[in-house]
Design an enzyme around this catalytic site. Sequence first.
Site: not given
Length: 802
Positions: A668, A599, A461, A565
Site C-alpha cells: 500500500k 477510503l 469481497i 495490490k
Amino acid sequence: MANQKQLHKFGGSSLASAECFDRVVNILSEYSNVGDLVIVSAAGSTTNNLLRWLEALEKDGRIAHEILLELRSYQNQLIIELLPSEKAQKLQDVLNDEFTALSALNAPLTEAQKSSVLGHGEVWSSRLLAALLSERDMASVAIDSRDFLRAEIGTQPEIDRALSWPLAKSIVAQHPHQRLVITGFMAQNQQGETVLLGRNGSDYSATIVGALAEVAKVTIWSDVAGVYSADPRIVGDACLLPLLRLDEASELARLAAPVLHSRTLQPVAQSTMDMELRCSHQPESGSTRIERVLASGRGAKIVTSLDEVNLIELTLGSGHDFERLEPQVLALLNKAQLAPLAYETQSDNDCLRLAYTSELLAGALECIEASPLDINVTVKSGLSLIAAVGAGVTNNANHCFGFYQTLKKVSVEFMFETDSELSLIAVVKTTEMPHLLDRLHKQLFQAQKRVGIVLCGKGNIGSNWIELFAKQKSELEKRRGMSFNLIAVVASDRYWFDEKGIDPNLVSDRFADEAVTADQDWLALIRRQSSYDEIVVLDVTASQVVSDRYLEFAEHGMHLISANKLAGSAPSESYHQVQDVFAKTGRHWLYNATVGAGLPVNHTVRDLRESGDEIVAISGIFSGTLSWLFQQYDGSIPFSELVDLAWQQGLTEPDPRSDLDGTDVMRKLVILARESGLDLEPESVKVESLVPESLLKLSVDDFFHQAPVLNDALQERLNKAQSQGKVLRYVARLSKEGAATVGVEALEEHHALANLLPCDNIFAIESKWYKDNPLVIRGPGAGREVTAGALQSDLNRLSGLL
C-alpha cells in the site's frame, strides 16, 4: 505455429530520413529473426517526386533536371549519413549510374518505362536497408520483387499466384540465413515489363508475399499505431482498436480508409497468417491485431470518410429491361476487381449510380464502355463518402438511427447498406466532412454502449460486490446511458461465462452448476465470443496469476478495476510496463480499492499532485487488521491470543501471517508513493515483520500452536512504551526523499495515529498546500462492504470515461 517466419512492411514515412532508417533497424533487431522477410516502400516522398519528374519531363526539361538533382541529393545523403564511407561509396556508385540512366530518358515515355521509373524508390530503399542491416550484424540481402512476383497490367493488377509461388519459394530457399529486404509496389509481366500494384500497393505486396512465403505473421509498420474508431487527426477522442475482425478490416480497406488499403486483406483471408498494424515511430504505442473471428457483431466500431468520390451514372433507353442491368454491371465490375464503393438503383429513372474513388474511376469507365451493354454513361464528381463500419451495423437500430440523424441536414445523394451488414454508407455533397465525421463519431459511440463485466474472484469481497452491483445496475445504466452486464465469473480453477449476461442474483446459487473447469482459457473465450463495446475486468483476488495477465487484458482491449495490490506494488519496470500498455491502447486501469478499502486515498493523492500540489510526506495506519490488533493490545491479553481472536472473526487473511509480516502495508505504501509521483521500489521499504523466522514455513495450524512465540518481544516493547505513557501502533511512513518504513512505533496516547476505532485506517498527507495542518483521511480500512463499494465507485468513474 509450426512456421514462425514473419514479414515486416515499412511505409515511406517510416523510411523518410536517416533517423527513421535507424529506428527501423532497431525495430527489426528487436522484433525480427534470421530468415524473416521485410517489404519496403520508397523513402519519404520519393515516389511523388518521381511522378513530378515524369510530368516535368514532358513539359519543361529544366524543371525535370532540377527535380532529379534534388532526388539524387536526397538519396545520396541518406547513404552518407547511414553507412561508413567504404560501403557508402559502393551504393553511391550504383545509385549515380541509375540517375545517369534516368537523366538520359527523353519524353514521351511508354507506360512500361514510366512504371519502371516509379519503381526506383523501392529499389533504393531495399538496397540501403539491406546494407545497413548487414552493417549492424544482421545479415541481409536486397531482393527485387520483380524477380518473383508475376502480374499483368490492369487498373488493379492481381498477382498470379501459380506463377509467383515457385519463384518466391526458390528465392527464400537461396537465402536461409539472411533477412530478405524486398521491394514493395512492383511485379513483372510475361514480357518482362514492370507492373505497378497501384498507389499504396506495398501493403498488398506485403500480404501477398507473406502468403507466398507462408509466413506466420505480417506486421504493417506505418506512422500510426493501427486502426482507430475514426481518423485521430480529425476526431480528437478517437480510440485505438486493439482487435478488429477480418471481415470488418476488409470492409474498411474496401472503403479506401487510409490505414488499410484496398486488397491488402485478400491474401490474409486466403491464408493462415496473422496480421498486425503498428507504429514505427513509437513501436510500443499499441497496435491493432486483425483477427479471424466470425462471431455475430452488434454494430459500428469505426466511422470513416473519403473525399473526391465520383458517381458513374448508367442510364438505359426506353424499351430496355432495366431490371437486368444491375446484376449484369455488378458482375462485370466484380470480375475485373472494380466493385463500386456503393451503388443506388433508381428504377423509376432507369438509372444505376456507382460510387468510385478517383484512382479507380478510369478503369471502371473503361470496363463499362468496353462491354456490349447499350447504356448512356455520365460522371458526377466532387462528392464525398461517409460510413459506419462494424459487423451487424445495419441491424443495430440505435446506430442506424444515429447515422440517419447525423445526416438529416446534409445534402445526401444516396445511402447504401451492404449485403454483408458490415457498413452503412452515404454519398454526400459537403465540404465540411471533418465536422460531419466528428459529429457521427460522437452520435454513435457516446450513446448506449454495451459494457461487459468479468469478475475475477468470488470470495467475500467478490460476493459483496455482486450484491451491490445487482442493486446499483439499473441506476448506473440510467445515469450513464449504457448497459452493464456481468458476463463472466472466474474462480481459480473454474469459470462461468455467458455472453448474454449472468443474473448477479443467481451467482451464489448457480455458480457450482454453471461453471466449467478451466481447460480452455477464459480470456481467449471471452475475447473470441464477446460482442460488447467495452469489457471491464474486476480483479478482487490476491492472485499473482491474475496479476500477471494485466498486460493481456490491455492488449485485448479490456479495462481493469483492481483490488489486487500485486501489480501496483511490483518492481517499477513491471509496474510502468502495465501502466504504459493501458495508456497506449486507450484502456483504463483503476485501483482505488488497493489502499484504504473504500477510503478515497489514491484518488486524493493523485488529484493533489495533478492539481499542482507537491506531496512532502505520507504517514498512517494502513492495515485494518493491524489497526484492530494494536488497538486491543494493552497487555491484558497476549498478542498471540488477539491474533487468534481476529482470525476467528474473519478480520485477517486466511493465513494471518500475510497481515503480520507487513508485506500488505508495504504494498500500500509503494502504491501511494507512486500516486504521489515518487518511484519507490518495494525492496527500498524498510519493513518490520512480526512473524519470527521460526514460524514462517509452518502450516496455519502449526503456526497457531506455536504463536506464543510472538508474545515475548512485543510484550517487552509494550512495557517500555507504557512506562513512557505511550502505546504501540503499526505505522507506515514515507517522505519525498524516498525514505519509507513500515513497522511498530511507540506513540503518545493523544497522537492522531493512536486514537482510532478498531479496524480504522488513517492517512496523514503532508504537502506544499497542507504542510502545517496535514490532510487527514480516516475511516474503515478493511471490510468486504467498503471494499466492494470502492470497486463500484471505480466502475462508476470508469463508465464516465468510456
